[in-house]
Design a protein around this motif. Structure first.
Motif, short mmCIF file in Angstrom:
data_model
loop_
_atom_site.label_atom_id
_atom_site.label_comp_id
_atom_site.label_asym_id
_atom_site.label_seq_id
_atom_site.Cartn_x
_atom_site.Cartn_y
_atom_site.Cartn_z
N ILE A 116 0.83 -1.21 0.00
CA ILE A 116 0.00 0.00 0.00
C ILE A 116 0.86 1.25 0.00
O ILE A 116 0.68 2.18 -0.81
CB ILE A 116 -0.96 -0.02 1.21
N VAL A 117 1.83 1.31 0.92
CA VAL A 117 2.66 2.50 1.07
C VAL A 117 3.53 2.72 -0.17
O VAL A 117 3.65 3.85 -0.67
CB VAL A 117 3.53 2.40 2.33
N TYR A 118 4.11 1.65 -0.69
CA TYR A 118 5.00 1.79 -1.84
C TYR A 118 4.24 2.30 -3.06
O TYR A 118 4.73 3.18 -3.78
CB TYR A 118 5.66 0.45 -2.16
N PHE A 119 3.08 1.73 -3.31
CA PHE A 119 2.34 2.18 -4.49
C PHE A 119 1.87 3.62 -4.34
O PHE A 119 1.84 4.38 -5.33
CB PHE A 119 1.15 1.25 -4.75
N LEU A 120 1.55 4.03 -3.13
CA LEU A 120 1.14 5.42 -2.92
C LEU A 120 2.30 6.38 -3.06
O LEU A 120 2.26 7.34 -3.84
CB LEU A 120 0.48 5.57 -1.54
N ILE A 121 3.39 6.13 -2.32
CA ILE A 121 4.50 7.08 -2.28
C ILE A 121 5.30 7.05 -3.57
O ILE A 121 5.51 8.08 -4.23
CB ILE A 121 5.40 6.79 -1.07
N GLY A 135 5.67 9.64 -6.70
CA GLY A 135 6.97 10.14 -7.12
C GLY A 135 7.24 9.87 -8.59
O GLY A 135 7.74 10.73 -9.32
N THR A 136 6.90 8.68 -9.04
CA THR A 136 7.10 8.33 -10.44
C THR A 136 6.21 9.18 -11.35
O THR A 136 6.64 9.64 -12.42
CB THR A 136 6.81 6.84 -10.67
N PHE A 137 4.97 9.40 -10.91
CA PHE A 137 4.06 10.25 -11.68
C PHE A 137 4.63 11.67 -11.82
O PHE A 137 4.58 12.27 -12.90
CB PHE A 137 2.69 10.29 -11.01
N TYR A 138 5.21 12.17 -10.74
CA TYR A 138 5.77 13.52 -10.78
C TYR A 138 6.98 13.59 -11.72
O TYR A 138 7.15 14.56 -12.47
CB TYR A 138 6.15 13.97 -9.38
#
Length: 471
Positions: A417-422, A426-429
């Motif tokens: 959960i945390v990895y996909f969110l954070i 970050g990858t999207f940015y």
């Protein structure tokens, strides 16, 4: 439900998940740091502003990738204590110092000069700023060197003895660091990082060439990326072949799984291109194969015998289907990189490198391929080592902590959960930043893009000079 799960399997899945997220960032930042050093060096040498502009564009992306790589790497260190405490106890006298050297020599070097590279160009002068960029690039390579020394020792352990407590203790640090597989793995991984970065830079350049927003900047980065791809892809194929021969010598069971050789072949082994490995029946179903080619590749003799998994106790077999397919994915992407490099070379020769929309679209499609190849390669390496953590000496089942499956499962779910969110954010940015390449000062080009290597078309050069001098 969680009580029925296997704690060892969950611990392996958790480490695989976190390392898969982690490795994509160093694989990118290692190559990108060197690319930044090349850009700044070209700017100092030629005084062409386009190189400095590209340096400023990519350094922000590097900072984000570097930061996410650091954060994701810290989590894995904790797992050595929580999930793999027995491994840490037994291998700690060797693994611990090597990991410490990585932090002290490489990470501190990167972190110390990173701030100067990001914010100090107007404060320290161009020469010292270039030196800081070189130190960051060197630090990323040193970090990879230490980490790969650790992993290579786990694959081909050397220079150690066992004490009365059952621990691996060092006898020869040179043999530990420069173990049999280390040079091959280091070269293979560094070249993979450079190819990964080249594909990303090339995809960004191709994207902006298609949009016609920044032809000079986009064309420059696209040309540089395609040169890197053209030169390094064949070198990587050669390095991979040498690494495979080294693996055959020191980890033959892994090669058996990679090749899908359940049976021995005394008169020459076929190269299985595709098929469905069947672990129950010990065969590859629907195999498409080329007779004796595997013997030619691995032994340089069409009739050379090759042992199969039938010579190894079944409990020592790695998961063949995973290793078989991950290896083929890696190889297929490697040859696709080689093909894209040849295509770009042909277009460069024809003078259509910046005008071939299909080449640009293909480069965009290949943009993430380097990350997939790196992941496939590491899956081949790590899953192929099973059932050992220290190959031939320490079983994975004997390395895990005495921890209950529900505890591992709970932390695994939290990590997902945390990895996909954070890291997803970050990858999207980063992707948003890549899509916002500033326009060239001259605006769109009317008569074709400025060539980044070779002869510059006179009409465009004249127009560029007019804009630069305010005409």
């Amino acid at each position: 439900m969680l009580e029925n799960l296997d704690a060892t399997l969950l611990a392996r899945v958790q480490f695989a998940f976190t390392v898969s997220f982690h490795i994509i960032f160093p694989a990118f930042s290692i190559g990108l740091a060197s690319y930044l050093a090349v850009l700044q060096g070209l700017w100092l040498w030629t005084k062409q502003e386009v190189y400095l502009e590209l340096f400023d564009f990519w350094k922000t992306i590097f900072a984000l990738a570097f930061g996410m790589g650091v954060v994701s790497g810290i989590v894995m260190s904790y797992q050595f204590g929580t999930n793999w405490s027995v491994f840490s106890d037994k291998a700690g006298p060797i693994i611990g110092p090597l990991m410490g050297y990585e932090v002290l020599s490489a990470f501190f070097l990167e972190a110390g000069f990173l701030g100067v590279m990001l914010f100090g160009r107007k404060r320290v002068g161009p020469g010292l700023h270039f030196f800081a960029t070189l130190m960051v690039a060197f630090g990323t390579l040193m970090s990879a060197t230490w980490i790969l020394a650790v992993n290579s020792w786990m694959q081909t352990p050397a220079g150690f003895a066992m004490n009365d407590a059952g621990q691996f203790v060092p006898e020869d640090w040179w043999a530990i660091i420069f173990n049999p597989s280390f040079p091959y793995r280091l070269v293979h991984m560094v070249l993979a990082a450079y190819l990964t970065t080249a594909l990303v830079v090339g995809a960004v350049g191709a994207y902006h060439l298609l949009r016609r927003t920044s032809p000079l900047r986009a064309g420059t980065m696209f040309s540089m990326a395609m040169w890197m791809l053209t030169i390094v892809a064949p070198l990587q194929i050669l390095a991979g072949d040498m690494h495979g021969l080294n693996t055959l010598e020191h980890q033959p069971v892994k090669v058996m799984a990679m090749e899908g050789h359940y049976e021995s072949h005394p008169d020459g082994a076929p190269l299985i291109l595709f098929g469905l490995p069947n672990p129950e029946e010990k065969r590859v179903d629907y195999a498409v194969e080329i007779p004796k080619l595997s013997s030619l590749i691995l032994k340089h003799d069409l009739n050379a015998p090759l042992d199969g998994l039938d010579t190894v106790p079944e409990e020592l077999h790695p998961p063949v289907p995973i290793v078989f397919w991950s290896f083929r994915i890696m190889i297929a992407i490697g040859f696709a990189m080689f093909g894209l490099g040849l295509w770009s070379l042909y277009c460069r020769w024809r003078g259509s490198l910046y005008g071939s929309d299909w080449l640009h679209r293909s480069a965009i499609v290949m943009g993430p391929a380097g990350f997939v190849a790196v992941l496939a390669g590491w899956i081949t390496t790590e899953v192929g080592r099973q059932p050992f953590t220290v190959y031939g000496h320490l079983l994975t089942a004997d390395s895990v902590s005495p921890i209950a499956a529900p505890a591992v499962a709970t932390s695994l779910i939290a990590f997902i959960i945390v990895y996909f969110l954070i890291f997803g954010a970050g990858t999207f940015y980063i992707l948003r930043l890549m899509s916002r390449l500033p326009r060239d000062p001259m605006g769109d080009l009317d008569e074709g893009p400025i060539r980044t290597a070779g002869i510059t078309p006179a009409p465009q050069a004249a127009k560029h000079e007019e804009v630069r001098h305010g005409a």
